[in-house]
Design a protein around this motif. Structure first.
Motif, PDB file in Angstrom:
ATOM      1  N   VAL A  68       0.755  -1.197  -0.083  1.00  0.00           N
ATOM      2  CA  VAL A  68       0.020  -0.181   0.072  1.00  0.00           C
ATOM      3  C   VAL A  68       0.807   1.324   0.049  1.00  0.00           C
ATOM      4  O   VAL A  68       0.619   2.184  -0.901  1.00  0.00           O
ATOM      5  CB  VAL A  68      -0.855   0.016   1.117  1.00  0.00           C
ATOM      6  N   ARG A  69       1.698   1.324   0.806  1.00  0.00           N
ATOM      7  CA  ARG A  69       2.823   2.348   0.830  1.00  0.00           C
ATOM      8  C   ARG A  69       3.470   2.712  -0.455  1.00  0.00           C
ATOM      9  O   ARG A  69       3.500   3.699  -0.852  1.00  0.00           O
ATOM     10  CB  ARG A  69       3.974   2.235   1.692  1.00  0.00           C
ATOM     11  N   ALA A  70       3.729   1.528  -1.172  1.00  0.00           N
ATOM     12  CA  ALA A  70       4.530   1.736  -2.633  1.00  0.00           C
ATOM     13  C   ALA A  70       3.623   2.418  -3.428  1.00  0.00           C
ATOM     14  O   ALA A  70       4.004   3.242  -4.242  1.00  0.00           O
ATOM     15  CB  ALA A  70       4.824   0.423  -3.085  1.00  0.00           C
ATOM     16  N   VAL A  71       2.197   2.020  -3.817  1.00  0.00           N
ATOM     17  CA  VAL A  71       1.300   2.437  -4.422  1.00  0.00           C
ATOM     18  C   VAL A  71       1.096   4.089  -4.043  1.00  0.00           C
ATOM     19  O   VAL A  71       1.384   4.922  -4.978  1.00  0.00           O
ATOM     20  CB  VAL A  71      -0.019   1.924  -4.516  1.00  0.00           C
ATOM     21  N   LEU A  72       1.003   4.292  -2.938  1.00  0.00           N
ATOM     22  CA  LEU A  72       0.519   5.794  -2.181  1.00  0.00           C
ATOM     23  C   LEU A  72       1.891   6.735  -2.705  1.00  0.00           C
ATOM     24  O   LEU A  72       1.653   7.759  -3.038  1.00  0.00           O
ATOM     25  CB  LEU A  72       0.516   5.784  -0.883  1.00  0.00           C
ATOM     26  N   ALA A  73       2.939   6.168  -2.529  1.00  0.00           N
ATOM     27  CA  ALA A  73       4.284   7.115  -2.860  1.00  0.00           C
ATOM     28  C   ALA A  73       4.296   7.419  -4.420  1.00  0.00           C
ATOM     29  O   ALA A  73       5.150   8.384  -4.351  1.00  0.00           O
ATOM     30  CB  ALA A  73       5.427   5.960  -2.269  1.00  0.00           C
ATOM     31  N   ARG A  74       3.709   6.631  -5.250  1.00  0.00           N
ATOM     32  CA  ARG A  74       3.832   6.971  -6.540  1.00  0.00           C
ATOM     33  C   ARG A  74       3.103   8.119  -6.871  1.00  0.00           C
ATOM     34  O   ARG A  74       2.916   8.428  -8.101  1.00  0.00           O
ATOM     35  CB  ARG A  74       3.427   5.982  -7.276  1.00  0.00           C
TER      36      ARG A  74
END
Length: 283
Positions: A89-95
Motif C-alpha cells: 500500500v505504501r508503495a502505491v501511495l508513494a507513486r
C-alpha cells in the motif's frame, strides 16, 4: 475500507490552496497528529485538510492516488502524510504526484535494526484495541472520570490517581477526560464554589486526598468571557466574581501546597502534559 464519501470531499478542494491528505490504514489519528504538528511551523499557510482512513488494499490505494493526481494536475501539488504500514500500500501511495511524507516507513528500518526484530506489518495497532489490558484500563478510566465529573460522586475517591480542583470553567472536565482516554489515568474533578472560600482549607471531602490534588486557575478576563457564553449577564460571569474566585483559589492552593497551573492560554494536551509531569503520573 474507507467510506465512499471521501471521494467527493477529497476531490472538492479549491485549486488556490494546497490540499493536505492524511492517509492511514487505521483511524488516521496518528497521521493527523504528526502531520498537523509539522504544519504548525507554517502558520501563514492556508491549507485544506482531508483525512482518508482504513486504506488497507492496493485497490483502495490506487483510488486515493487517482484523486491526488487529479488535484495535482489542476493546481498546487497536494501534501500527503501517510502512516500506512503495508509495504504494498505504501508503495502505491508513494507513486502519487503529491509531496509524499512517509511518517512510518522512514523509521521502521531503524527500529528493526535497534530492536533486532522485524516489524509485524500489522495496521491499526496504535489506535485499535491492541493491548487488551491497556485498552480496558483506559475505558475503565473514562467511566471513572464520567462518574466523578464536577464532584457528582465521592464514591471510591480513594481510587483516584488525580483530583483536579478549580473554579467553574477552568478546564477540569476536558482535562480529566483526556487523561482518562489517552493515558488511562483515574482522574476525578471537583469544583471550587464561593462557599469553599470562606476558609483557605480544602473542601472537607478532599482533605484526606490532598496529595492527589492538582489545581487549575485562569485569567479573570478569560474566565469571564467563557462564563458569559454559558450565562450571559450573570454575577457568575462578572469580572469581579471571576477575579474573586481565582484569587481565593490560588490562595487555597498555596496554603495547602497544591501544585497548580494557569490554563488560560493552554490546550488540553498542554495542561495534561503539565499535570502528568508535576504529579509524576504515568500509565
Amino acid at each position: 475500507m474507507p467510506d465512499a464519501s471521501w471521494r467527493e470531499t477529497a476531490g472538492a478542494g479549491s485549486t488556490s490552496a494546497p490540499v493536505v491528505f492524511f492517509l492511514s490504514d487505521s483511524t488516521g489519528i496518528t497521521a493527523e497528529t504528526l502531520g498537523n504538528t509539522l504544519l504548525t511551523q507554517f502558520p501563514a499557510q492556508h491549507l485544506e485538510r482531508r483525512s482518508i482512513p482504513f486504506i488497507t488494499t492496493v485497490d483502495q490505494a490506487e483510488e486515493v492516488v487517482a484523486v491526488i493526481d487529479k488535484l495535482a494536475a489542476a493546481g498546487p501539488r497536494p501534501i500527503v502524510f501517510s502512516t500506512t504500514v503495508s509495504l504494498d500500500v505504501r508503495a502505491v501511495l508513494a507513486r502519487s504526484r503529491g509531496h509524499f511524507f512517509d511518517l512510518i516507513g522512514a523509521h521502521i528500518g531503524q527500529l528493526e535494526e535497534a530492536l533486532h526484530e522485524s516489524a509485524s506489518g500489522q495496521p491499526g495497532k496504535a489506535h485499535g484495541v491492541g493491548d487488551a489490558v491497556r485498552y480496558q484500563s483506559r475505558m475503565a478510566a473514562v467511566e471513572y472520570a464520567i462518574e466523578h465529573d464536577d464532584g457528582q460522586s465521592l464514591r471510591a475517591l480513594e481510587r483516584a490517581e488525580l483530583i483536579l480542583i478549580a473554579p467553574s470553567r477552568c478546564g477540569k472536565t476536558p482535562t480529566t477526560m483526556y487523561l482518562a482516554l489517552q493515558h488511562g489515568i483515574l482522574a476525578a474533578n471537583f469544583p471550587l464554589v464561593e462557599e469553599d472560600f470562606e476558609s483557605l482549607a480544602l473542601p472537607k471531602p478532599l482533605q484526606p486526598f490532598a496529595r492527589k490534588c492538582f489545581g487549575l486557575t485562569s485569567l479573570p478576563v478569560r474566565l469571564s468571557q467563557i462564563r458569559q457564553e454559558r450565562r450571559p449577564g450573570s454575577n457568575y460571569a462578572s469580572l469581579n466574581q471571576c477575579s474573586f474566585e481565582l484569587r481565593n483559589a490560588e490562595d487555597m492552593y498555596r496554603v495547602n501546597r497544591i501544585p497548580f497551573v494557569n490554563s488560560a492560554s493552554m490546550s488540553v494536551e498542554e495542561i495534561s502534559a503539565t499535570v502528568l509531569q508535576k504529579m509524576e503520573l504515568h500509565h
